[in-house]
Every structure is written in C-alpha cells, then in structure tokens.
Scaffold this active site. Structure first.
Site, PDB file in Angstrom:
ATOM      1  CB  THR A 170      -0.894   0.058   1.244  1.00  9.48           C
ATOM      2  OG1 THR A 170      -0.093   0.353   2.398  1.00  9.48           O
ATOM      3  CG2 THR A 170      -1.627  -1.246   1.471  1.00  9.48           C
ATOM      4  CG  ASP A 171       1.161   5.976  -1.092  1.00 12.86           C
ATOM      5  OD1 ASP A 171       2.126   6.133  -0.314  1.00 12.86           O
ATOM      6  OD2 ASP A 171       0.875   6.798  -1.985  1.00 12.86           O
ATOM      7  CB  SER A 172       1.785   6.560   3.696  1.00 11.53           C
ATOM      8  OG  SER A 172       1.455   6.944   5.012  1.00 11.53           O
TER       9      SER A 172
END
Length: 545
Positions: free
Chosen positions: A307-309
């Site tokens: 995932t992104d942050s």
C-alpha cells in the site's frame, strides 16, 4: 547460514561488508545453487528460494503478521522496540532518521541485527522533489530524465542513487514513479512523473528499475493503477479519476506493464477511486477488483504489492484505521505501509486471521512473496553496510558527473526567436527564483551580468508560477526576455511574451548549472518536452546551429 553462492551486484561504487548483519534463517535453508543446475546424483539443485515455504510453515502467527508491516520509527530505540515486539517486515527512513553516512550505516546494521528475518529498510528517494536522504547525490528528478528520452540515463541515475543507499544499509527504494502525468494541475505527481507519453514513461521506468537493481536495491514503482490524471492530492483528500477501462489500458497501464516485465520487486498502490475499474467507491488500495483483478490477473504480477502510506487521508475517509489494513490485505496487498497506529493495525490483522476473515493460506501467500523478495535481493546472504566506507561511497566524482550529464541533457529549449540564445556577448540581468545562483554560474561561463536597467537581455526564472509568468514578462518592459522554468514546464504556457523559453524541470544546483551552460552556449540543448508545454507537443526541443 550464509548461502554458498553470492548474489551478484553490478556496478556498485562500494563493497558490502562480508558479515551478516542479522536476519539469519536459523540454519534451516539449504545452500543455494543456480536453479536447474546439476546437483548430487544427477539431480537438479533446488531453486534458491525453495527453502522458503518450509520456513513460512515454521513461523508463528505473530511473526507472519509482522512481515506484513513496514512502519515509521522515531529513533533507533523505537525501531528496535518495534522489531522485537511486532516482528515487522521493514522500516521506512525519513529525514529525521538520518545523521552522517557512517552513523546511518551503523543504525541500519543495529536494526538488522535485532531482527530474526532480514528487514526491508526503505526510503522514498525518487530523486528531484521527493528526496528524503540529506547527504545523497542530487539529481533533477523523473521529468528531467524524461526530457532526455534515454532509458540509459534513467538507469545510470538510479544506479548511483541505489549504490549510495546500499552504502548506508538501505535496500528498498519506493521508486520510480510510474504515473503518466496528463493533468497539468496535478498537485501531487507533476515533476515526479517521467512525462505524459505512456511509451516514454514505460521505457524510462524500465531503465530506472534496472539501475536500482544493478545496485542491489529493491524497487517499488507507484502508484497503481495510475495517479497521473488527478487534481486532488491523496495526502489530503480522495481523488476520483474518470478514465474508462479502455483509457486505462492505453494511458495508465503501460508503465506498470513495463514494470512487471522488468521484474519489479514490489508495486505500490494508489489511494484513488476509479469508478470504471471498480464501482464500489473504495480507493484502489482497498479494491480487490484493482489489486487482484487488474494487477495480479490482467497484468500477471506475482511480486509484492504494498500500500501507499496508510497515514494519508485518501485511504482513511471511508473506513477506520483498524479496518483499513485488513481490507487492504483482503484486496490483495502483501505489505501495509505506515499504519497510523501500529499496535492497532497489527492487532486487527492478527484478530482477522484468528477469526478466519483472513485465511491462513492468504497470509502465507503474502509472507512467502515477501521472503522471496528478500531472498532475491540477497538479504539472507548478508545485510551489513560498512560504516567506515559509507561516506566515501557517496557524492563521488563519478556520481556527480552522472548528475551533471543528466541535467545538461535534460535542459529543453522550447523557443528561441531570432536566435536570442546563446547569451555570450550580451549584458544580462537575472531575476526570479535561484537568480543569485544562476548569475554566479553564468559569470563562470563568461556571461556579463548587470542590472536590469543596463541589461541587453532579461533572464526570468520561474518555479511553478503559472499564469503569473505573463505579468512578470510584461514588467520587464521592452527588453527581450528569456524565461527559464525551473519547476513544472507548464509555466511556459504563460510565457508567450518571451523571445526565448527553456525548461529545466528542477531548481537544484546541478540543474541551475546546466541551465547556465545552455544559456551561455557552452552546452548545446538536447532535451525534448516530456509533456505538452509552451504551445508545443511532447517531443519538441530546439538546439543551436
């Protein structure tokens, strides 16, 4: 136990220390040989990662879930605590985690030593405007590389950055950006993209992946399924992209297809909603249709999905912080990056596995992919960096020369009416961002710098000034104006009143120096527009006779 066959790392500017800095496998893994090569009694030697399923089977639930998390750490002590308590699969460096190269290398070694399984120590080091490492060799960034249109330049730049990261023990770069930036008002991608042409972006992404991997660094192209056509920043809101499936296939997908073909270790998701790809309204990070359907199915990707942050607003609007990591894993993500609360997120995933919501098989699939990534990048063979050699591996003359070459090749001459450029033999006044640095660099190239009143030519620099550029040109009066866009080249759309116009895609020192070389005539411009700007199409670029 160290493998009998070392992992080859091409073109490193330094030598990794021989000792293993942690991450031992408890002696469970057989010595690795080349897959398919003759073994004892005429049997083929097992593949180098053939031991991994057995290792996964022996891991506890707590250890398996830990591998799914990569988190921030506020200090070495905080990082050590998270390793010991949560068995995290990795940590991500931010500027506050760096000190000198030697101390950073020592810190990386200490973190690795505390972990039973080698850590992914990552960083967002995209070059250009997204750079977290304070002492690294500075490059202009992706759009400047796109202006060279040469994947060899992307490979060379990435190899330098990768070598310098490995010198301090960092083995994963959350790069390159694979988004195709077709929206000039995109607030979050822009210069981070190689350009607006999918074919150009694809070949540059391939070059960058090769360069990082040459240096022994894992890569994570981003942001799938494509963040290039949005006017909302997913850090602060939830963007919606209206591309049809056909548009996605033509425009957004090609660089990710190229990344898959190039053997990308990891691909990062985007916190965006694309209704024509998934009608649920969930961000792509939480969408099984996008991650499992498109990335795994349509593109055939078998590596790690991250995932992104999870601190970003785009993924937190619809579900709570304990729900998001579970939904991401069920959608197809293998690692969750930067949960706002590690204890809460970790506990939620453990509970989901115990309840059967996340099956044991699904968990083991992700852990296996993560361990295979670590094996492929040589982390089970050793993770130590040499603190005594770290500083010498960074900012070398060869690395700085690569940065200068890329910067010079990227400068794009968009307009040069009546051959106003080059400037030698004229008196020049410079105004705008980085004007002092540019004036100094021009003097070194033999250009006479004076005041606006005494000048023959005005050089006006801009940095994301937009429509204000036109007013600044008018303020120069009747004297011929040269506009140099040091940021997004879209400033040149408002520079029609200038006699000459250029783009550097960066206001960094190396790009300002390259601009001075082109303005003075010491360097011939060779860059080509990677995005439409200044009334010209992608691929436009002038040079001197």
């Amino acid at each position: 136990m160290r493998a009998s066959r070392p992992v080859a790392v091409a073109a490193l500017a330094f030598t990794l220390a021989a000792g293993c800095g942690g991450g031992g496998d408890g002696g469970e893994r057989p010595a690795a040989g080349r897959s398919g090569s003759p073994g004892t009694a005429g049997r083929p030697t097992p593949a180098p990662d053939a031991w991994i399923p057995g290792r996964v089977a022996k891991m506890s639930l707590a250890e398996k879930v830990g591998q799914l998390f990569v988190t921030r750490f506020s200090s070495r002590a905080d990082g050590l605590a998270k390793i010991r308590k949560y068995h995290v699969g990795g940590l991500i460096y931010f500027p506050e985690n760096f000190s000198s190269p030697a101390r950073t290398a020592a810190q990386s070694n200490a973190l690795q030593k505390a972990s039973k399984i080698p850590l992914l120590l990552g960083v967002d080091e995209e070059q250009g405007i997204v750079s977290r490492t304070p002492f690294i060799t500075r490059f202009p960034g992706n759009m400047a590389l796109g202006a060279t249109a040469d994947p060899a330049d992307a490979r060379a730049a990435a190899r330098v950055t990768g070598a310098e990261l490995r010198a301090v023990g960092i083995n994963l770069d959350y790069a390159p950006d694979a988004d195709v930036n077709v929206n000039p008002r995109n607030p979050v991608i822009g210069l981070r993209s190689f350009g607006a042409d999918p074919a150009l972006a694809s070949k540059m992404v391939t070059g960058a992946i090769q360069g990082y991997q040459d240096a022994g660094v894992a890569v994570s192209p981003k942001h799938f399924p494509g963040h290039g056509d949005t006017a909302t920043d997913s850090h602060t809101g939830l963007p919606v992209i209206t591309h049809s499936r056909r548009t996605w296939e033509r425009l957004d997908a090609p660089p990710f297809r190229a990344a898959v073909a190039a053997g990308a270790d990891m691909i990062m998701t985007a916190h965006i909603v694309v209704p024509k790809l998934d009608r649920s309204g969930d961000p792509s990070t939480l969408s099984k249709a996008v991650l499992t359907g498109l990335l795994r199915g349509t593109l055939g990707y078998q590596g790690v999905i991250t995932t992104d942050s999870l601190e970003m607003a785009g993924v937190r609007q619809k579900y709570g912080d304990a729900v998001v990591p579970v939904r991401a894993i069920l959608a197809g993500a293998d690692q969750v990056l930067m949960p706002p609360s590690l204890p809460r997120a970790y506990g939620a995933v453990v509970a989901a596995v115990r309840s059967g919501k996340i099956s044991q098989r699904r968990l083991d699939e992700s852990v296996t992919r993560i361990l295979k990534l670590k094996q492929r990048r040589g982390l089970f063979q050793g993770t130590s960096a040499d603190p005594a050699k770290a500083a010498a591996a960074i900012g070398t003359p060869a690395h700085r020369a690569t940065a200068r070459r890329v910067a010079e090749r990227s400068v794009t001459l968009v307009r040069n009416d009546r051959d106003l450029l080059p400037l030698k033999g004229r008196k020049v006044a410079v105004t705008g961002p980085a004007s002092a640095a540019l004036s100094t660099a021009l003097r070194r190239r033999g250009v006479a710098i004076t005041t606006a009143g005494a000048a023959d030519v005005i050089v006006l620099t801009t940095e994301n000034a937009g429509a204000a550029t036109a007013a600044r040109i008018r303020a120069a009066g009747s004297k011929p104006v040269v506009v140099a866009a040091l940021g997004r080249p879209y400033d040149l759309d408002s520079a029609r009143g200038a006699r000459a116009a250029l783009a550097t895609y960066s206001s960094g020192a190396v790009s300002v120096g390259a601009l001075a070389g082109v303005l003075s005539g010491a360097v011939k411009p060779t860059g080509k527009l990677p995005v439409p700007a200044g009334g010209q199409r992608v691929g436009h670029g002038l040079t001197y006779k």
